[in-house]
Scaffold this motif. Structure first.
Motif, PDB file in Angstrom:
ATOM      1  N   ASP A 192     -10.702   5.894  -0.894  1.00  0.00           N
ATOM      2  CA  ASP A 192     -10.260   6.490   0.362  1.00  0.00           C
ATOM      3  C   ASP A 192     -10.411   8.018   0.301  1.00  0.00           C
ATOM      4  N   ASP A 248       0.832  -1.207   0.000  1.00  0.00           N
ATOM      5  CA  ASP A 248       0.000   0.000   0.000  1.00  0.00           C
ATOM      6  C   ASP A 248       0.862   1.251   0.000  1.00  0.00           C
ATOM      7  N   TYR A 285     -14.757   1.617  -2.169  1.00  0.00           N
ATOM      8  CA  TYR A 285     -13.326   1.300  -2.142  1.00  0.00           C
ATOM      9  C   TYR A 285     -12.440   2.544  -2.226  1.00  0.00           C
ATOM     10  N   LYS A 331      -8.530   2.589  -1.158  1.00  0.00           N
ATOM     11  CA  LYS A 331      -8.185   2.257   0.231  1.00  0.00           C
ATOM     12  C   LYS A 331      -7.012   1.293   0.290  1.00  0.00           C
ATOM     13  N   SER A 332      -6.930   0.408  -0.686  1.00  0.00           N
ATOM     14  CA  SER A 332      -5.844  -0.571  -0.726  1.00  0.00           C
ATOM     15  C   SER A 332      -5.428  -0.764  -2.177  1.00  0.00           C
TER      16      SER A 332
END
Length: 654
Positions: free
Chosen positions: A334, A291, A332, A531-532
């Motif tokens: 962020d 990440d 999903y 997010k990832s």
């Protein structure tokens, strides 16, 4: 009286054929015969510990069901005391505990005083009952075995070659004890022996000869004492405490070796557990690292015209507020930022014509130098651009030159532009005065794409000329390039929030004076951070469902390779753990089986004393469970301690 009929014993050859034997109360019965004639096998039939059930057995005028293990167990527990040639005692138990064990199996609550009286009866009142059998002589061991048999208060005592390893004195003592038991207490005594001094003192003698059981001494008539039939289904039930206490007491033997095995097994299991946990932690940390180092950034463009690259935002429609809100609501996602840039080249401007020239004034110490950029083919000074950068990009990790200034609004310059402007390092303060074009409104127009001649709707930025003063605090390495537009790699990177402030202030202060129709300015692209790294593909899929004109791209992103690395790491760790656990299980199984085999005489003794197959299985199972519990407990403690220590070490390193 006990009577066996239709006795047939055969192994490699026939030993006894259709034999009959009677055992009387108050008599010592001897069974003699050559070695291998079947004396011990006949005792096994009398003691109900043989698997041979093809004969008739009458105990005190009650015919037994030899196939009923519970019935046979009850007789062995309460009616029969067995004295083997050797290995009569459980080596892991003290003398005191051996005698109590026999009484407990028979369902008798025996007192310490009674145990002492049994020892005195067998002429061992002088020994310390807290000693283990290994400290006794052969004769003393046999007499303790008799005391164990007596503690069951049996009707029948069987002795297999009880004096074969004893001297004359001890043999006479043993026979004297047997006579007291038989003649005074009126018990049935059966001795298998080849010692003529022993069997000559017996009241009744049977000889196994020519495959027959022959009576050679004593009466065979009406010496039976009639007794009321008993309920043989009322078996003594051993309590869970019995199994638990026995497992604890028998664990004393070879305690060091057992404890060592337990500790080594626990350490191995703990190592596997820690390794798996740290493997899982490593995978999670690796995912965090992925990440951190991966490009979770997705560039979303409202692409209406088929341009050469979807990253070119010069000619696209703006993104409406409702679509921008849908982008923000993707689960999903962020963070999301509108993308805009300040260029050295502007489209139709307020009160001006199209501009294609800009300049940058470089101040180094007291020196200033002006660089003019004009768009032309193959000219390195053709254009430059001011680009926003975002906290998620961690650009500070990609600097090859930086100041130690701790300010949060750091401005960086691309390696290519630094080279053009003669900025080799930042040993002295470097500031730039940059002419740039800040978008303040948009003009809706059309674009024709050749050779098809297809017309597309596009938005053109209407800009205001602004001169910005920027202090350079870092030079980026060569890998950082402008991947958003065709404005080139002569780029200055300014924090997003600072550029947003400049944009807002410029738009609020601008006076629009143009003959062109215009609309409120909106971005035609967004920079989205998943997010990832694993969510990048999912976000790209969702973007296409919001608007068919939306295009999303994430450069330099090899998610499959990253996932493959993580997956391989997890699988390798799991395989290693499984292999270690299998090896531990096999080793423990082998050691445990060897331990059980080493205790075959002990198991035989317990069976002779009345334990059923189920009870013996329970006994072994309780011991195994206790072992597993100890291994699990110790391994858990070791795992917790090692994990805690390793976490502390990692925290210190971090």
């Amino acid at each position: 009286m006990i009577e066996l009929r239709n006795v047939n014993i055969e192994f490699d050859k026939k030993l006894i054929e259709d034999g009959t034997i009677k055992i009387y109360d108050g008599k010592i019965t001897a069974i003699i015969g050559e070695s291998g004639s079947g004396k011990t096998s006949l005792l096994y039939l009398l003691g109900l510990i043989s698997s041979n059930h093809r004969y008739l057995y009458s105990f005190d005028d009650v015919t037994l069901d030899l196939s009923n293990d519970f019935e046979m167990s009850r007789i062995r527990k309460q009616k029969i005391g067995y004295i083997f040639q050797d290995n009569n005692l459980v080596e892991n138990l003290t003398i005191f505990e051996n005698i109590r064990l026999s009484a407990t199996i028979a369902g008798i609550n025996i007192t310490d005083k009674e145990i002492k009286s049994y020892l005195e009866f067998v002429e061992l009142g002088y020994i310390d009952s807290n000693h283990y059998p290994r400290k006794l002589s052969g004769g003393e061991r046999q007499r303790v075995a008799i005391a164990c048999a007596l503690a069951k208060q049996p009707e029948l005592i069987l002795a297999d070659e009880p004096t074969s390893a004893l001297d004359t004195v001890n043999s006479e003592i043993i026979m004297g004890i047997f006579k007291k038991i038989a003649h005074k207490d009126k018990k049935k005594i059966v001795i298998a022996t080849h010692n003529d001094r022993i069997y000559n003192e017996a009241d009744v003698i049977y000889e196994i000869k020519n495959n027959k059981i022959q009576l050679v001494k004593g009466e065979s008539s009406n010496e039976s004492s009639k007794k009321e039939p008993e309920d043989y289904d009322n078996n003594v039930k051993l309590t869970p405490r019995f199994y638990f206490d026995y497992a604890i007491k028998t664990s004393r033997k070879g305690r060091f070796a057992k404890n060592l095995m337990i500790v080594l097994s626990a350490i191995a299991i703990a190592f596997s557990s820690v390794m798996y946990n740290f493997g899982d932690t490593f995978v999670k940390e690796q995912e965090k690292l992925m990440d951190a180092i991966s490009d979770k950034e997705i560039f979303v463009v409202n692409m209406t015209a088929p341009l050469n690259t979807i990253l070119d935002i010069d000619e696209n429609l703006s993104i409406q507020d409702k679509d921008a809100e849908l982008l923000r609501n993707i689960s999903y996602v962020d963070t999301i930022y509108p993308y805009f840039e300040f260029r050295s080249i502007g489209y139709p401007l307020i009160n001006e014509t199209e501009a294609s020239e800009g300049y940058i004034v470089v101040s180094k110490g007291q020196k200033e130098e002006k660089y003019t950029f004009a768009e032309s083919k193959d000219n390195p000074y053709d254009k430059y651009v001011i680009i926003p950068y975002y906290p998620e990009q961690n650009l500070e990790r990609r600097l090859k030159e930086k100041l130690s200034d701790e300010s949060s609004d750091k401005v960086y310059i691309s390696s290519q532009l630094a080279q053009l402007l003669g900025i080799e390092n930042l040993k002295e303060s470097v500031s730039l005065r940059v002419l740039t074009y800040v978008p303040i409104a948009q003009h809706e127009t059309q674009m024709t794409v050749r050779p098809e001649g297809i017309v597309y709707e596009i938005d053109i930025d209407l800009s205001k000329v602004v001169e910005l003063d920027l202090k350079i605090e870092g030079i980026l390495d060569e890998s950082v390039r402008n991947r958003y537009s065709n404005s080139g790699n002569n780029a200055i990177y300014v924090p997003y929030h600072k550029m947003q402030m400049i944009l807002t202030q410029t738009q609020n202060s601008a006076t629009i004076d143009t003959n062109l129709e215009y609309i409120e300015w909106r971005p035609s692209a967004f920079v989205v951070f998943a997010k990832s790294y694993n969510d990048v593909g999912l976000v790209i899929e969702r973007v296409s469902s919001i608007n068919p004109n939306f295009r999303a791209v994430s450069e330099y992103q090899d998610i499959e390779s990253m996932n493959a690395i993580v997956k391989n790491t997890r699988e390798i760790g799991l395989v290693i753990v499984i292999v270690i656990l299998i090896i531990i299980f096999l080793l423990m199984s082998i050691i445990h089986m060897n331990h059980i085999l080493d205790r075959k005489y002990e198991i035989s003794l317990l069976k002779a004393n009345g334990l059923t197959k189920i009870e013996l299985t329970k006994l072994v199972s309780v011991e195994s469970l206790r072992h597993v519990f100890l291994v699990s407990l110790i391994s858990s403690v070791i795992s917790l301690v090692v994990t805690k220590v390793m976490n502390l070490l990692f925290e210190e390193i971090a």
